[in-house]
Write an enzyme that holds these catalytic residues in place. Sequence first.
Site, PDB file in Angstrom:
ATOM      1  N   HIS A 169       0.833  -1.205   0.000  1.00 52.10           N
ATOM      2  CA  HIS A 169       0.000   0.000   0.000  1.00 52.10           C
ATOM      3  C   HIS A 169       0.871   1.259   0.000  1.00 52.10           C
ATOM      4  CE1 HIS A 169      -3.318  -2.688   0.867  1.00 52.10           C
ATOM      5  NE2 HIS A 169      -4.164  -1.674   0.833  1.00 52.10           N
ATOM      6  N   HIS A 211       1.302  -3.534   9.388  1.00 48.82           N
ATOM      7  CA  HIS A 211       2.721  -3.517   9.046  1.00 48.82           C
ATOM      8  C   HIS A 211       3.529  -2.932  10.191  1.00 48.82           C
ATOM      9  CE1 HIS A 211       2.702  -4.744   4.807  1.00 48.82           C
ATOM     10  NE2 HIS A 211       1.587  -4.058   4.676  1.00 48.82           N
TER      11      HIS A 211
END
Length: 266
Positions: A169, A211
């Site tokens: 992303h 993440h």
Amino acid sequence: MSSPGSRRNSCRGAACGSRATFEYQVRRRSSSCSYFASGAQTGDFSVSLSQPICTVTLRFLLAIDLWLSKRLGVCACEGSAWGSIRPLVRLVEFSGHVIPWLIGTVYTLLRGRSVEEQEIMLNLALALILDLLLVRLVKTLVRRRMPTQNRSEILSTFFVERYSFPSGHASRAAMCARFFLAQLVDTDSMRLLVVGWAALVSLSRLLLARHYVTDVGFGLAMGYCQYSLVERLWVTWDWLQDALLIGLGERLNRAYDGLWMLDGKH
């Protein structure tokens, strides 16, 4: 008729039972909101003076990365500190997913009204594919385990991610932001909007505990550099038409030569 002692015992039993049920639900809710899975990289960051300075420095940086990532995961689940805004953060996260970007780019490419617009959308589609392949390659090489997926979601069901480094992303947001700034955006307000969107998409991966901080940071740097490669390999409509015509001509020549040889044999 029951005695007062038996009624007190039954009340105590009911109270104990309700208390045990409440404690079980709280424990279950807290365990489902845990940041790291059993296979995640919790890490043993103990160091000794006999280790090389590079190893000590790396372990120290990883410990900071782990601590900061845990502190930022405030939307990991509904019971987190900022769990009330989790749906909004997930919406921002979805805006950086590859599927809507590919669908929108291909649709705009097919409905483009000018050659310049179609050329830009063609190169954006190629850039998205390049980003997807490079991120997948780096993830396969590094093999860093992701933090726990807090809940099974639609996209997580169909696109199971095992590795976290780097953040796809973040790399996609940085690459698309630089692409738009160079090719499509011409006002200061739109530039601010594009840069803010890229920052929010990257931040959403940390808030949702998807993440680690280093994953997002490396993803941003990777996506920023990817546009330089896209700019160097820019595909124009003239080059594409020439390549298609040359390829089609070579195939027709081969087919004609094959037919000629068959006629010669007969």
